[in-house]
Design a protein around this motif. Structure first.
Motif, PDB file in Angstrom:
ATOM      1  N   LYS A 458      35.193  19.031  76.344  1.00  0.00           N
ATOM      2  CA  LYS A 458      34.917  20.391  75.883  1.00  0.00           C
ATOM      3  C   LYS A 458      34.712  20.457  74.356  1.00  0.00           C
ATOM      4  N   SER A 553      35.141  31.323  81.460  1.00  0.00           N
ATOM      5  CA  SER A 553      35.570  32.267  80.421  1.00  0.00           C
ATOM      6  C   SER A 553      34.370  33.038  79.856  1.00  0.00           C
ATOM      7  N   LYS A 556      33.709  36.166  81.684  1.00  0.00           N
ATOM      8  CA  LYS A 556      34.579  37.296  81.324  1.00  0.00           C
ATOM      9  C   LYS A 556      34.015  37.974  80.088  1.00  0.00           C
TER      10      LYS A 556
HETATM   11  C1  LIG Z   1      39.233  32.007  82.267  1.00  0.00           C
HETATM   12  C2  LIG Z   1      40.303  31.099  81.804  1.00  0.00           C
HETATM   13  C3  LIG Z   1      40.091  29.724  81.781  1.00  0.00           C
HETATM   14  C4  LIG Z   1      38.783  29.092  82.188  1.00  0.00           C
HETATM   15  O1  LIG Z   1      37.965  28.944  81.076  1.00  0.00           O
HETATM   16  P1  LIG Z   1      36.731  27.915  81.032  1.00  0.00           P
HETATM   17  O2  LIG Z   1      35.643  28.608  80.365  1.00  0.00           O
HETATM   18  O3  LIG Z   1      36.392  27.600  82.459  1.00  0.00           O
HETATM   19  O4  LIG Z   1      37.208  26.728  80.305  1.00  0.00           O
HETATM   20  C5  LIG Z   1      41.124  28.895  81.353  1.00  0.00           C
HETATM   21  N1  LIG Z   1      42.305  29.404  80.964  1.00  0.00           N
HETATM   22  C6  LIG Z   1      42.543  30.732  80.960  1.00  0.00           C
HETATM   23  C7  LIG Z   1      43.877  31.223  80.514  1.00  0.00           C
HETATM   24  C8  LIG Z   1      41.561  31.624  81.381  1.00  0.00           C
HETATM   25  O5  LIG Z   1      41.817  32.946  81.377  1.00  0.00           O
END
Ligand SMILES: *Cc1c(COP(=O)(O)O)cnc(C)c1O
Length: 663
Positions: A458, A553, A556
């Motif tokens: 990442k 993420s 979101k």
């Molecule tokens: C949404 C979320 C993730 C996933 O994020 P990625 O973009 O898939 O790396 C990881 N940890 C938390 C606390 C989240 O809310």
């Protein structure tokens, strides 16, 4: 199930739960959907069982049960430290918050996806049960130490006083060569957004006095990986214990959904249970499998000798029969076990499907791709929910059908909507700035966030790879605020050194905080996941392609009009031409998957700075110290983001699962 039968199965009902549960309410939520769901699961109706090692349910931000029963001290989270180049009194300074601790049974994206999936299953009123493990010590608590980086600490919480969670009298027994392993079952109910339906979540727990000291600790820590026996036993609790739990609860299951290979031993248990082994070909048709990662460490492989040291012979034979990579292999591979025996297999984004077919050519024809999503109701911020309500003529009942957000493009020429979108975002941004008030972040300064699990592919510190170059750009465009957060697995030494690395870079920026202010937040969790994805201006996502299977993420963020600055990987490939931000960096092509350790930091950091400069120029043309140009292309991009959130959600994903996998 009747109410009497329901309370009869609860351990210590009179002493512990009679104040929370009544004929009409379950921890202040309606009781009837719980009884209805239990009745459907045990009736002739055919149901789905969803297995996952982790669940990120995020009760601190959605459907909280603690209104009636306040959180006990043990289940609260008090402080988060912030590490910054802008000194308060020291590098590390605390913010005190009194928030509830989310049920700590997840580590990151896989768990959040499982939680979001179960919520969308409930929203659609499908009959399903979810299976997982009650991790008595969670994942871990993160501490930052100056010059040292991340120091993990054991987390403790109290399941017995956690609102919504109830222990059952049921006991599950598994036979091992070290003696019987006994599991207690817990239940938690995941309600739909309208509270009309629930999905029961059954959690298995070995922390019982019936077990040896060694066995009691098996369900302590999620992904404890220092010893192969732990890993095998933890996975067998999920797969074998989970199948036994379904039997013990007398649920009528028609489809077993294995979320990641961790649950693969469920297939082994199915075979062992069969009196007539020739029926296995038929039983296999009930299993489906979702694979989540192209990274090698994500695929479990165990030697048969290791399995033989734990399991009775019939289990070892079944695992060998169904899970060997090749005829003469001595290893059982859980990914193969699933790929070879499940009726339907899916990757989690279209690009990931392509990669999986390269990785497992023997199964290429069977590998489907169903793109991940996020649960709209959990991740939408209040100002944006109000905005969608206000424009009901376009979005309709978007709560019942989040796919309606796809209509956002129809409002692109509507000045009122454009003004509202930017305004709603500024309300969110002020909320975040207030949260980290001591650091005096500015409302009209471009704010970028990188927050996710800290792991090598990442590329957590890409943004700081050439700090001088970063400062140079900022000198040309205007100041920058950067927020970083994320945990690294305690055994991941590469991850730990990335954190150390970030802290060193922040340290080097200590005289430049007027141009670039950096905040590194401790203990990234779903609460911060929501706060950050909702409130910053730009969401930075820079995995090395093609190693990010999907990522969620960013989904979101787009739901709340937050623009993407991303490499072309995972879900972003499907939004490449939608103008939701800026795409930069190296692109994966061709039949070679490549080396996940060759990070291409030099070239990709340059590409990142180039795109960041463009983004900053546009931002400061759009927002001149609070004077906003509502006709700016920035706002076009925000609207494109919202429109795509109408696709990248678990409502649509569950509809696809239903049509393609569970039918
Ligand atoms: C949404 C979320 C993730 C996933 O994020 P990625 O973009 O898939 O790396 C990881 N940890 C938390 C606390 C989240 O809310």
């Amino acid at each position: 199930m009747t109410y009497k039968e329901f309370i009869a199965q609860i351990e210590n009902f009179e002493a512990n739960y009679c104040g929370d549960i009544s004929e009409s309410t379950y921890f202040s939520f309606p009781m009837q959907p719980v009884l209805d769901a239990e009745t459907r699961l045990s009736a002739a109706e055919k149901s789905i069982a969803y297995f996952s090692m982790e669940y990120g349910l995020a009760p601190s931000i959605y459907n909280f049960f603690h209104l009636n029963r306040p959180m006990t001290e043990k289940n609260k989270f008090f402080k988060h430290q912030v590490f910054s180049n802008y000194w308060i009194s020291d590098y590390v300074f605390k913010i005190n918050i009194h928030k509830m601790l989310d049920i700590p049974i997840y580590s990151g994206g896989l768990g959040v996806l499982a939680g979001d999936t179960v919520k969308s299953i409930a929203d659609q009123g499908l009959s399903a049960v979810a299976l997982g493990i009650l991790w008595n010590k969670g994942y871990f608590k993160q501490n930052f130490w100056y010059k040292y980086g991340q120091v993990p600490e054991e987390l403790s919480w109290d399941p017995h006083s956690y609102p919504g969670l109830i222990p059952l009298k049921n006991r599950i027994r598994m036979t091992t060569k070290q003696g019987d392993l006994v599991l207690r079952l817990w239940k938690y109910y995941v309600y739909s957004h309208d509270k009309k339906h629930v999905v029961p979540l059954v959690l298995m727990d070995s922390n019982l006095s019936d077990n040896s000291e060694h066995f009691r600790k098996l369900t302590d820590q999620l992904y404890r990986s220092d010893e192969v026996f732990w890993r095998i036993l933890q996975r067998s609790i999920l797969g074998i214990g989970g199948m036994k739990a379904l039997e013990d609860l007398k649920l009528n299951i028609d489809c077993y959904h294995l979320n990641e290979g961790h649950a693969a031993f469920a297939l082994v248990e199915k075979y062992v249970q069969l009196a007539d082994k020739s029926r296995m070909a038929f039983e296999k048709k009930k299993f489906v499998y979702t694979c989540h990662t192209p990274v090698a460490a994500g695929h479990d492989r165990f030697q048969t000798a290791e399995l033989r040291a734990i399991f009775p012979e019939k289990y070892v034979e079944a695992a060998e029969e169904f899970g060997k990579e090749t005829e003469d292999s001595k290893d059982v591979n859980l990914t193969y076990l699933c790929l070879d025996n499940c009726r339907h297999v899916n990757a989690v984004a279209q690009k990931h499907g392509e990669i999986m077919r390269l990785q497992f050519p023997d199964f290429a024809k069977r590998i489907d791709a169903i793109t991940n999503g996020v649960h709209t109701h959990t991740w939408v911020s209040e100002p944006f929910a109000q905005l969608f309500d206000k424009h009901e003529s376009v979005f309709g009942d978007w709560r019942a059908d989040p796919n309606r957000l796809q209509e956002a493009g129809k409002l692109i020429k509507n000045d009122e909507f454009r003004r509202d979108v930017f305004h709603a975002h500024q309300v969110n941004k002020r909320h975040l700035l207030n949260f980290v008030k001591p650091w005096k972040l500015q409302e009209d300064v471009l704010t970028v966030c990188w927050a996710r699990r800290i792991t090598n592919y990442k590329r957590p510190s890409l943004l700081f790879h050439h700090v001088e170059e970063l400062l140079h750009i900022v000198g040309q465009t205007g100041p920058l605020q950067i927020i970083i957060a994320g945990k690294s697995h305690p055994m991941d030494s590469a991850g730990a050194s990335h954190i150390q690395n970030i802290m060193e870079h922040v340290d080097r920026l200590n005289r430049s905080y007027k141009q670039v202010k950096v905040l590194v937040l401790e203990n990234y969790d779903t609460y911060f996941g929501k706060l950050l994805t909702n409130c910053v201006d730009i969401w930075l996502n820079n995995p090395l392609p093609p190693f990010e299977a999907s990522g969620t993420s960013g989904m979101k963020a787009i739901l709340n009009g937050v623009l993407q600055l991303s490499t072309l990987d995972g879900w972003v490939v499907e939004a490449e031409h939608d103008d939701i931000g800026w795409i930069f960096g190296w692109r994966h092509k061709g039949p070679e998957i490549g080396d996940e350790w060759e990070l291409r930091l030099d070239e990709d950091s340059k590409a990142l700075y180039g795109s960041l400069k463009e983004a900053a120029e546009l931002y400061y043309r759009t927002n001149k110290n609070g004077v906003v140009d509502i006709h700016s292309p920035w706002i076009d991009k925000m609207i494109h983001c919202i429109a795509r959130a109408g696709f990248f959600n678990t409502h649509r994903m569950v509809q696809e699962y239903k049509a393609k996998m569970w039918a």
